[in-house]
Design an enzyme around this catalytic site. Structure first.
Site, PDB file in Angstrom:
ATOM      1  N   CYS A   1      16.399  13.241  -7.648  1.00 52.91           N
ATOM      2  CA  CYS A   1      16.700  11.847  -7.834  1.00 52.91           C
ATOM      3  C   CYS A   1      15.331  11.050  -7.591  1.00 52.91           C
ATOM      4  CB  CYS A   1      17.789  11.153  -7.022  1.00 52.91           C
ATOM      5  SG  CYS A   1      19.197  11.843  -7.269  1.00 52.91           S
TER       6      CYS A   1
ATOM      7  N   ARG B   1      26.020  15.857 -10.593  1.00 47.75           N
ATOM      8  CA  ARG B   1      25.147  16.304  -9.652  1.00 47.75           C
ATOM      9  C   ARG B   1      25.899  16.542  -8.257  1.00 47.75           C
ATOM     10  NH1 ARG B   1      20.227  14.124  -8.506  1.00 47.75           N
ATOM     11  NH2 ARG B   1      20.077  16.002  -7.174  1.00 47.75           N
TER      12      ARG B   1
ATOM     13  N   ASP C   1      21.878   7.872   2.122  1.00 50.53           N
ATOM     14  CA  ASP C   1      22.998   8.480   0.916  1.00 50.53           C
ATOM     15  C   ASP C   1      24.083   7.462   0.635  1.00 50.53           C
ATOM     16  OD1 ASP C   1      21.148  10.165   0.244  1.00 50.53           O
ATOM     17  OD2 ASP C   1      22.288  11.980   1.332  1.00 50.53           O
TER      18      ASP C   1
ATOM     19  N   ARG D   1       8.564  11.555  -3.603  1.00 50.46           N
ATOM     20  CA  ARG D   1       9.179  12.534  -2.588  1.00 50.46           C
ATOM     21  C   ARG D   1       8.176  13.712  -2.478  1.00 50.46           C
ATOM     22  NH1 ARG D   1      15.321  12.850  -4.197  1.00 50.46           N
ATOM     23  NH2 ARG D   1      15.434  13.848  -1.990  1.00 50.46           N
TER      24      ARG D   1
ATOM     25  N   LYS E   1      27.296  19.325  -0.999  1.00 50.10           N
ATOM     26  CA  LYS E   1      26.390  19.639  -1.742  1.00 50.10           C
ATOM     27  C   LYS E   1      25.005  20.042  -0.937  1.00 50.10           C
ATOM     28  CE  LYS E   1      23.800  16.351  -3.568  1.00 50.10           C
ATOM     29  NZ  LYS E   1      22.338  16.451  -3.424  1.00 50.10           N
ATOM     30  N   ASN E   2      24.610  19.108   0.010  1.00 53.89           N
ATOM     31  CA  ASN E   2      23.554  19.231   0.843  1.00 53.89           C
ATOM     32  C   ASN E   2      23.564  20.444   1.975  1.00 53.89           C
ATOM     33  OD1 ASN E   2      22.421  17.317  -0.871  1.00 53.89           O
ATOM     34  ND2 ASN E   2      22.457  15.667   0.726  1.00 53.89           N
TER      35      ASN E   2
HETATM   36  N1  EPU Z   1       9.101  12.960   3.093  1.00 55.94           N
HETATM   37  C1  EPU Z   1       7.957  13.158   3.173  1.00 55.94           C
HETATM   38  N2  EPU Z   1       7.370  14.464   2.935  1.00 55.94           N
HETATM   39  C2  EPU Z   1       8.001  15.756   3.084  1.00 55.94           C
HETATM   40  C3  EPU Z   1       9.309  15.543   3.120  1.00 55.94           C
HETATM   41  C4  EPU Z   1       9.917  14.161   3.047  1.00 55.94           C
HETATM   42  O1  EPU Z   1       7.258  12.139   3.177  1.00 55.94           O
HETATM   43  O2  EPU Z   1       7.290  16.677   2.965  1.00 55.94           O
HETATM   44  C5  EPU Z   1       9.686  11.630   3.136  1.00 55.94           C
HETATM   45  C6  EPU Z   1      10.650  11.517   2.029  1.00 55.94           C
HETATM   46  O3  EPU Z   1       9.632  11.052   0.973  1.00 55.94           O
HETATM   47  C7  EPU Z   1      11.570  10.457   2.412  1.00 55.94           C
HETATM   48  C8  EPU Z   1      12.003  10.899   3.770  1.00 55.94           C
HETATM   49  O4  EPU Z   1      10.632  11.712   4.128  1.00 55.94           O
HETATM   50  O5  EPU Z   1      11.269   9.183   2.443  1.00 55.94           O
HETATM   51  C9  EPU Z   1      13.137  11.728   4.007  1.00 55.94           C
HETATM   52  O6  EPU Z   1      12.998  13.011   3.142  1.00 55.94           O
HETATM   53  P1  EPU Z   1      14.059  14.231   3.671  1.00 55.94           P
HETATM   54  O7  EPU Z   1      13.051  15.186   3.458  1.00 55.94           O
HETATM   55  O8  EPU Z   1      14.538  14.385   4.923  1.00 55.94           O
HETATM   56  O9  EPU Z   1      14.886  14.480   2.581  1.00 55.94           O
HETATM   57  P2  EPU Z   1      15.206  15.531   1.435  1.00 55.94           P
HETATM   58  O10 EPU Z   1      15.446  16.684   2.255  1.00 55.94           O
HETATM   59  O11 EPU Z   1      14.323  15.627   0.409  1.00 55.94           O
HETATM   60  C10 EPU Z   1      18.013  15.188   1.846  1.00 55.94           C
HETATM   61  C11 EPU Z   1      19.231  15.317   0.851  1.00 55.94           C
HETATM   62  C12 EPU Z   1      18.948  13.895   0.389  1.00 55.94           C
HETATM   63  C13 EPU Z   1      19.115  12.815   1.310  1.00 55.94           C
HETATM   64  C14 EPU Z   1      17.782  13.126   2.497  1.00 55.94           C
HETATM   65  C15 EPU Z   1      17.879  11.903   3.717  1.00 55.94           C
HETATM   66  C16 EPU Z   1      19.381  17.331   0.379  1.00 55.94           C
HETATM   67  C17 EPU Z   1      19.400  18.446  -0.751  1.00 55.94           C
HETATM   68  N3  EPU Z   1      18.719  16.284  -0.010  1.00 55.94           N
HETATM   69  O12 EPU Z   1      16.670  15.232   1.313  1.00 55.94           O
HETATM   70  O13 EPU Z   1      20.138  13.575  -0.539  1.00 55.94           O
HETATM   71  O14 EPU Z   1      18.904  11.434   0.951  1.00 55.94           O
HETATM   72  O15 EPU Z   1      17.921  14.207   2.817  1.00 55.94           O
HETATM   73  O16 EPU Z   1      19.092  12.440   4.390  1.00 55.94           O
HETATM   74  O17 EPU Z   1      19.724  17.875   1.310  1.00 55.94           O
HETATM   75  C18 EPU Z   1      21.580  13.095  -2.023  1.00 55.94           C
HETATM   76  O18 EPU Z   1      22.266  13.900  -1.623  1.00 55.94           O
HETATM   77  O19 EPU Z   1      21.835  12.079  -2.951  1.00 55.94           O
HETATM   78  C19 EPU Z   1      20.193  13.003  -1.616  1.00 55.94           C
HETATM   79  C20 EPU Z   1      19.251  12.542  -2.167  1.00 55.94           C
END
Ligand code: EPU
Length: 430
Positions: free
Chosen positions: A119, A400, A308, A124, A25-26
Site C-alpha cells: 500500500c 487484498r 490500520d 516504506r 492476513k498479517n
Molecule cells: N519503517 C522504517 N524502516 C523499516 C521498516 C519500517 O522506517 O525498515 C517504518 C515504516 O516506514 C513505518 C513504520 O516504520 O513508518 C512502521 O512500519 P512496520 O515495519 O512496523 O510495518 P510493516 O511491517 O511494514 C505491518 C503491517 C501493516 C501495518 C504495520 C504497522 C504486515 C504485513 N503489515 O507493516 O499492515 O500497518 O505493520 O502496524 O504485517 C495493512 O494490513 O493494511 C498494513 C499496512
C-alpha cells in the site's frame, strides 16, 4: 475479478446476525514464509482467501515448495527448494514479500530479491530489516534495486531495533532461527501476529521466548520440522466489522473476535456510545448509529491504537456529534481517505499528521475511490452508513485483506453488489 471492479453500496441498512472474523492476513503471510524453513509438509489452518495469500503461494511455488489448499487449510512442503530468489513481479505485489528474506536466508543461506511493493502509505523503507540482519552477520548488498544477501559469518547476539517495526522483528526472528547461539531482539514489536509466528516456529522445533514483549529471545541453530498452526483471528477485520455496525447501526455478533486484540478500538467506540459485550465465542456490538465524537486518537505500535484502524474509525466518527482528532504517528501518508470522505459530506481538515473531524449528522452516497486497503475498508464503512447509493472504485485493494466481503456483509443485512470493471458505467481514470 479485475483491478477496475467496483462495489455499488446502498447505505442506511442496519447490520444484524453473525459475521465471522477471518484468519489474520498479517499473521498468515509471515507464517507462510516461515514454512520454507521446515523440511516436510506444514499445515496452516484458518487461512483467509485473499489476493495477498495467493501472491505468497506464487512465491512459495517459485521457490520450489509444493503448496495445496484444502478449504481453509494450506499445506506447504518445502522439502526440496529449487530457488533462493524472488522475481520483481512478485515482490512488487505486496509489502509482505519482504518476510521471505529472513526465511529464505534461514533455509538456503542466501537470497536475492528486489524491494517490496504494498500500500502507498508514504515511504516504506526496509533499512531496519537490513540493519537487523547485518547485526546477525548477514552480508547484504544493494545494486540496481536488487538486494543480494548471504549468511557469511553468522553470529547470534543482540539486535537492537531503532523502532519496533513489525516486519523487521519478524525478519530477524526468522533469520535468527538458523543461527546457532542466543539472539535477543530488543525494542521488538509486540503485535499479536508476532506471537502467532513464535507459536508456529516453536511448533516446528525452534526455541523462541518473549514474543509479545519488548525482548524476544531466539536460541537458534535447531533443525526445523513441519508444523501445524491455526491462524489467529484478524484484529483489523474485527475492528472493521465493529465500526461498520457502529456506523450503520444494528445488533451484530462477531464470531471469533477477541476483545484483547482490539481493546483500543472497543474503548473508543464505547465512548462514542456503542455497546460492545464480550459473549461466548466472540463480541456482540449494538449501536443506534447515532455516535458521539470527542475522541483523540493517536496511532501507536501495539498495544496502542492501530494505524490500520485509523481510517476505519475516522469514517465511523465522520457521522457523529462533536469533534474528534486523529494523530497518525506510524505512517507519513495515511490520510488519503480524507478527501473521499469529504466528498460524502464529512467535515475533516488535515494538517501534517493530524486530522480534525467535525462530526456531521449525515453522509451522502456518492462515487468514491479506495486508494489503499484500509482506506477502502473505511470508505466501505462510510458507504454503509450513508444515505443513498455509493459507488466504491478500486476495490481490488479491499480484496487484498478482506475475504468474501460482499457475501458476508449482505448476510448481515447490507446491500452491496460487485460490478466487474469492464461493464458499462465504469468510471475511468481514477
Ligand atoms: N519503517 C522504517 N524502516 C523499516 C521498516 C519500517 O522506517 O525498515 C517504518 C515504516 O516506514 C513505518 C513504520 O516504520 O513508518 C512502521 O512500519 P512496520 O515495519 O512496523 O510495518 P510493516 O511491517 O511494514 C505491518 C503491517 C501493516 C501495518 C504495520 C504497522 C504486515 C504485513 N503489515 O507493516 O499492515 O500497518 O505493520 O502496524 O504485517 C495493512 O494490513 O493494511 C498494513 C499496512
Amino acid at each position: 475479478m479485475t483491478e477496475k471492479d467496483r462495489f455499488i453500496i446502498e447505505g442506511g441498512h442496519p447490520l444484524g446476525g453473525h459475521l465471522r472474523v477471518q484468519g489474520a492476513k498479517n499473521s498468515v503471510l509471515p507464517i507462510m514464509a516461515a514454512a520454507v524453513m521446515c523440511r516436510g509438509e506444514s499445515r496452516i489452518d484458518n487461512v483467509p482467501d485473499l489476493s495477498d495469500v495467493r501472491t505468497a503461494i506464487s512465491i512459495l511455488r517459485h521457490l520450489g515448495a509444493k503448496v495445496r489448499r484444502e478449504g481453509a487449510s494450506l499445506y506447504v512442503d518445502a522439502s526440496s527448494l529449487t530457488a533462493h530468489d524472488i522475481p520483481d513481479g512478485l515482490m512488487r505485489r505486496m509489502r509482505s514479500s519482504v518476510f521471505f528474506l529472513g526465511a529464505i536466508l534461514a533455509a538456503c543461506g542466501r537470497c536475492e530479491m528486489s524491494y517490496p511493493g504494498g500500500c502507498e502509505l508514504g515511504p516504506r523503507p526496509i533499512d531496519l530489516h537490513i540493519d537487523a540482519l547485518r547485526e546477525l552477520g548477514i552480508s547484504i548488498s544493494e545494486e540496481g534495486g536488487r538486494l543480494t544477501a548471504r549468511v557469511e559469518h553468522p553470529r547470534a547476539g543482540d539486535v537492537h531495533l531503532a523502532f519496533p517495526s513489525v516486519g523487521a522483528t519478524e525478519n530477524a526472528m526468522l533469520a535468527a532461527c538458523a543461527i546457532p547461539g542466543t539472539t535477543r531482539i530488543r525494542n521488538a514489536a509486540r503485535e499479536p501476529e508476532i506471537r502467532n509466528l513464535q507459536e508456529f516456529l516453536n511448533a516446528a522445533g525452534a526455541c523462541i521466548l518473549g514474543a509479545g514483549s519488548e525482548t524476544i529471545e531466539i536460541r537458534g541453530g535447531r533443525p526445523l520440522h513441519p508444523a501445524h498452526i491455526r491462524i489467529m483471528p484478524d484484529r483489523i477485520v474485527a475492528a472493521t466489522w465493529l465500526c461498520a455496525a457502529a456506523a450503520a447501526g444494528g445488533d451484530l455478533f462477531l464470531d471469533e473476535a477477541e476483545e484483547e486484540t482490539v481493546a483500543t478500538v472497543c474503548r473508543s467506540l464505547r465512548r462514542a456510545g456503542v455497546r460492545i459485550d464480550r459473549e461466548r465465542g466472540g463480541l456482540r456490538v449494538r449501536s443506534t448509529g447515532r455516535l458521539r465524537g470527542g475522541e483523540v486518537i493517536r496511532t501507536q505500535p501495539y498495544p496502542g491504537f492501530p494505524t490500520d484502524a485509523q481510517a476505519i474509525l475516522m469514517a465511523t466518527l465522520a457521522k457523529s456529534e462533536g469533534v474528534s482528532i486523529f494523530v497518525e504517528n506510524i505512517f507519513d501518508s495515511r490520510f488519503r481517505h480524507v478527501s473521499e470522505l469529504v466528498r460524502m459530506g464529512a467535515n475533516i481538515r488535515t494538517e501534517g499528521r493530524t486530522a480534525v473531524v467535525c462530526g456531521v449528522p449525515r453522509l451522502c452516497g456518492c462515487e468514491v475511490c479506495a486508494c489503499d486497503l484500509r482506506a477502502g475498508a473505511a470508505l466501505c464503512v462510510a458507504c454503509l452508513a450513508a444515505e443513498g447509493e455509493s459507488t466504491l472504485f478500486h476495490v481490488s485493494h479491499i480484496d487484498r485483506g478482506y475475504e468474501n466481503v460482499i457475501q458476508l456483509l449482505n448476510q448481515a443485512g447490507a446491500s452491496i453488489r460487485r460490478v466487474a470493471g469492464e461493464e458499462e458505467g465504469g468510471k475511468s481514470g481514477m
